[in-house]
Design a protein around this motif. Structure first.
Motif, mmCIF file in Angstrom:
data_model
loop_
_atom_site.group_PDB
_atom_site.id
_atom_site.type_symbol
_atom_site.label_atom_id
_atom_site.label_comp_id
_atom_site.label_asym_id
_atom_site.label_seq_id
_atom_site.Cartn_x
_atom_site.Cartn_y
_atom_site.Cartn_z
ATOM 1 N N TYR A 71 -1.507 -6.357 11.270
ATOM 2 C CA TYR A 71 -1.518 -5.493 11.684
ATOM 3 C C TYR A 71 -2.243 -4.496 10.642
ATOM 4 O O TYR A 71 -2.630 -3.329 11.065
ATOM 5 C CB TYR A 71 -0.021 -4.677 12.490
ATOM 6 C CG TYR A 71 0.117 -5.613 13.101
ATOM 7 C CD1 TYR A 71 -0.122 -5.425 14.718
ATOM 8 C CD2 TYR A 71 0.978 -6.311 13.344
ATOM 9 C CE1 TYR A 71 0.253 -5.877 15.784
ATOM 10 C CE2 TYR A 71 1.620 -7.486 14.218
ATOM 11 C CZ TYR A 71 0.790 -7.206 15.570
ATOM 12 O OH TYR A 71 1.132 -8.342 16.647
ATOM 13 N N TRP B 2 -0.912 -9.582 22.178
ATOM 14 C CA TRP B 2 -1.275 -8.090 22.963
ATOM 15 C C TRP B 2 -2.030 -7.538 24.088
ATOM 16 O O TRP B 2 -2.402 -8.392 24.697
ATOM 17 C CB TRP B 2 -2.817 -7.978 21.696
ATOM 18 C CG TRP B 2 -2.584 -7.797 20.564
ATOM 19 C CD1 TRP B 2 -1.250 -8.425 19.698
ATOM 20 C CD2 TRP B 2 -3.401 -7.089 19.453
ATOM 21 N NE1 TRP B 2 -1.665 -8.136 18.603
ATOM 22 C CE2 TRP B 2 -2.667 -7.193 17.780
ATOM 23 C CE3 TRP B 2 -4.649 -6.262 19.182
ATOM 24 C CZ2 TRP B 2 -2.839 -6.692 16.739
ATOM 25 C CZ3 TRP B 2 -5.101 -5.502 18.144
ATOM 26 C CH2 TRP B 2 -4.308 -5.731 16.661
ATOM 27 N N ASP C 178 -3.644 -5.588 25.691
ATOM 28 C CA ASP C 178 -5.157 -4.562 25.378
ATOM 29 C C ASP C 178 -5.809 -4.109 26.718
ATOM 30 O O ASP C 178 -6.690 -5.354 27.667
ATOM 31 C CB ASP C 178 -5.300 -5.624 24.714
ATOM 32 C CG ASP C 178 -7.027 -4.413 23.995
ATOM 33 O OD1 ASP C 178 -7.546 -3.046 24.414
ATOM 34 O OD2 ASP C 178 -7.855 -5.144 22.980
ATOM 35 N N THR C 179 -5.633 -3.188 27.116
ATOM 36 C CA THR C 179 -6.131 -3.077 28.595
ATOM 37 C C THR C 179 -7.926 -2.132 27.803
ATOM 38 O O THR C 179 -8.457 -2.112 28.752
ATOM 39 C CB THR C 179 -5.616 -1.533 29.473
ATOM 40 O OG1 THR C 179 -5.139 -0.317 28.770
ATOM 41 C CG2 THR C 179 -4.396 -2.565 29.920
ATOM 42 N N GLY C 180 -8.188 -2.197 26.931
ATOM 43 C CA GLY C 180 -9.286 -1.055 26.198
ATOM 44 C C GLY C 180 -8.781 -0.185 26.095
ATOM 45 O O GLY C 180 -8.062 0.806 26.599
ATOM 46 N N SER C 181 -10.028 1.513 25.819
ATOM 47 C CA SER C 181 -9.535 2.101 25.345
ATOM 48 C C SER C 181 -9.646 2.693 26.093
ATOM 49 O O SER C 181 -8.494 4.371 26.701
ATOM 50 C CB SER C 181 -11.060 2.576 24.698
ATOM 51 O OG SER C 181 -12.200 2.507 25.237
ATOM 52 N N LYS D 142 -10.622 -3.583 29.991
ATOM 53 C CA LYS D 142 -9.594 -5.074 29.998
ATOM 54 C C LYS D 142 -8.645 -4.859 30.551
ATOM 55 O O LYS D 142 -8.104 -6.010 31.150
ATOM 56 C CB LYS D 142 -10.157 -5.188 28.535
ATOM 57 C CG LYS D 142 -10.523 -4.848 27.337
ATOM 58 C CD LYS D 142 -9.729 -4.885 26.229
ATOM 59 C CE LYS D 142 -11.204 -5.103 25.144
ATOM 60 N NZ LYS D 142 -10.988 -5.907 23.540
ATOM 61 N N THR D 143 -8.164 -4.508 32.019
ATOM 62 C CA THR D 143 -6.937 -4.215 32.631
ATOM 63 C C THR D 143 -7.270 -5.584 33.521
ATOM 64 O O THR D 143 -5.964 -6.112 33.109
ATOM 65 C CB THR D 143 -7.413 -3.598 33.424
ATOM 66 O OG1 THR D 143 -6.977 -2.676 32.646
ATOM 67 C CG2 THR D 143 -5.985 -3.598 34.547
ATOM 68 N N LEU E 52 -6.682 -8.773 31.047
ATOM 69 C CA LEU E 52 -5.795 -9.375 30.457
ATOM 70 C C LEU E 52 -4.924 -9.344 31.638
ATOM 71 O O LEU E 52 -3.809 -10.261 31.449
ATOM 72 C CB LEU E 52 -5.093 -7.414 30.394
ATOM 73 C CG LEU E 52 -3.325 -7.153 30.035
ATOM 74 C CD1 LEU E 52 -2.711 -8.221 28.668
ATOM 75 C CD2 LEU E 52 -2.980 -5.905 29.555
ATOM 76 N N TRP F 225 2.011 -5.861 21.375
ATOM 77 C CA TRP F 225 1.881 -4.461 20.949
ATOM 78 C C TRP F 225 0.573 -3.998 21.861
ATOM 79 O O TRP F 225 -0.380 -4.663 22.536
ATOM 80 C CB TRP F 225 0.874 -4.786 19.647
ATOM 81 C CG TRP F 225 -0.196 -3.537 18.486
ATOM 82 C CD1 TRP F 225 -1.085 -3.304 18.839
ATOM 83 C CD2 TRP F 225 0.956 -2.463 18.359
ATOM 84 N NE1 TRP F 225 -2.225 -2.635 17.967
ATOM 85 C CE2 TRP F 225 -0.861 -0.880 18.255
ATOM 86 C CE3 TRP F 225 1.830 -1.413 18.911
ATOM 87 C CZ2 TRP F 225 -0.599 0.034 17.271
ATOM 88 C CZ3 TRP F 225 1.747 -0.264 17.819
ATOM 89 C CH2 TRP F 225 0.801 0.368 17.466
ATOM 90 N N VAL F 226 0.641 -2.721 22.198
ATOM 91 C CA VAL F 226 -0.752 -1.718 23.266
ATOM 92 C C VAL F 226 -1.664 -1.369 22.184
ATOM 93 O O VAL F 226 -1.625 -0.537 21.913
ATOM 94 C CB VAL F 226 -0.110 -0.992 24.341
ATOM 95 C CG1 VAL F 226 -1.164 -0.723 24.698
ATOM 96 C CG2 VAL F 226 1.093 -1.547 24.921
ATOM 97 N N PRO F 227 -2.749 -1.284 21.594
ATOM 98 C CA PRO F 227 -3.634 -0.816 20.836
ATOM 99 C C PRO F 227 -3.626 0.634 21.584
ATOM 100 O O PRO F 227 -3.834 0.555 23.221
ATOM 101 C CB PRO F 227 -4.820 -1.227 21.146
ATOM 102 C CG PRO F 227 -4.717 -3.150 21.302
ATOM 103 C CD PRO F 227 -3.654 -2.793 22.233
#
Length: 290
Positions: free
Chosen positions: A50, A235, A237-240, A244-245, A248, A266-268
């Motif tokens: 991280y 991780w 991560d759904t994307g900004s 990416k949902t 995932l 962790w969720v970016p």
């Protein structure tokens, strides 16, 4: 399947002066979004996954007590505590306190510990692997007794005590769940079968095999494999912008098919509450059906 938000990073744009407000906002958003667990690391230096060791790292149990005051439903835990950092009596008392003050929402996350750099950096003793696992078994036996009606003395390999008095007792019945982190096949997974309520594994190629090993240990210990909550680290991560949902959700469905009950990660984009709120609409309603 349940999801857990892991607050692994504490280096946020607004800096340390706003860290309390940022963590409180993230915790409230996770609670309201329907996350089942909220976790922090039990480290003193940031780990390389991280960031550099100089990045912010708060003490775990002080932080969990703070997060308890800003949530009402989510379970609170470390992912996971190194057994070498605290005497098991102090650890049991810390988890009991968290459980009582949060209304029964504490989970004990515990492992043998691995970060020699931070231990030696702060001048803490870092035993050899054999001793760390002996200490882990001592601690698992100790906390289970301290959370029982048996307040007699304790004799372990490395720990002895005269009276395991614990007042008030934890609210969680029969005690706060014990999650053991790690995938060691000879000791760690055997400890899960013998002493644990939950395991935490890596969501990697060996996951199915690790679960089979755990199942075999359960059979040897006369333990019902289905009683153990299987969790993995991944991780989330759904994307900004949510792109990416779908990817995932496919991975989470695959893990559910292997028998995974919860995914902690962790969720970016945290501490932005909007990133967490996306899970309330696009992810958690789906994973709740897995």
């Amino acid at each position: 399947m349940k999801l857990g938000l892991h607050l692994a990073q504490q280096t946020y744009p607004a800096g340390p002066a706003a860290l309390g407000a940022d963590l409180a906002a993230a915790a409230r958003a996770a609670d309201e979004a329907g996350f089942g667990y909220l976790s922090v690391m039990d480290h003193f230096f940031q780990i390389s996954r991280y960031g550099p060791p100089e990045h912010e790292m708060l003490e775990a149990y002080t932080t969990l007590g703070f997060l308890a005051a800003h949530t009402s439903r989510v379970k609170l835990l470390t992912l996971v505590s190194g057994v070498i950092y605290r005497h098991p009596g102090l650890l049991a008392k810390a988890i009991t306190t968290l459980d009582v003050l949060s209304g029964g929402r504490a989970v004990l996350g515990l492992g043998a510990g691995w970060n020699e750099e931070e231990a030696r950096g702060l001048g803490m003793r870092y035993p050899a692997t054999k001793e760390r696992f002996e200490q882990l078994e001592d601690a698992l036996r100790y906390v289970r007794q301290m959370w029982s009606s048996d307040d007699y003395g304790f004799e372990g390999t490395h720990v002895s005590a005269q009276r395991l008095l614990n007042v008030p007792q934890a609210l969680s019945a029969p005690h706060p769940p014990i999650m053991i982190g790690g995938g060691g096949e000879k000791k760690t997974l055997r400890f899960v079968a013998k002493y644990g309520d939950m395991c935490n594994l890596i969501a990697g190629p060996e996951l199915a095999h690790k679960l089979d090993v755990l199942k075999a240990h359960c059979e040897a210990e006369g333990r019902d494999y289905a009683e153990i909550t299987k969790t993995v680290a991944l991780w989330l991560d759904t994307g900004s912008a949510g792109e990416k949902t779908g990817e995932l959700l496919e991975e989470l469905e695959r893990l559910a098919g292997l028998g995974v009950d919860a995914v902690l990660g962790w969720v970016p984009g945290v501490p932005d509450p909007a990133v967490i709120e996306r899970f309330a609409t696009d992810v958690i309603p789906v994973t709740g059906k897995f």
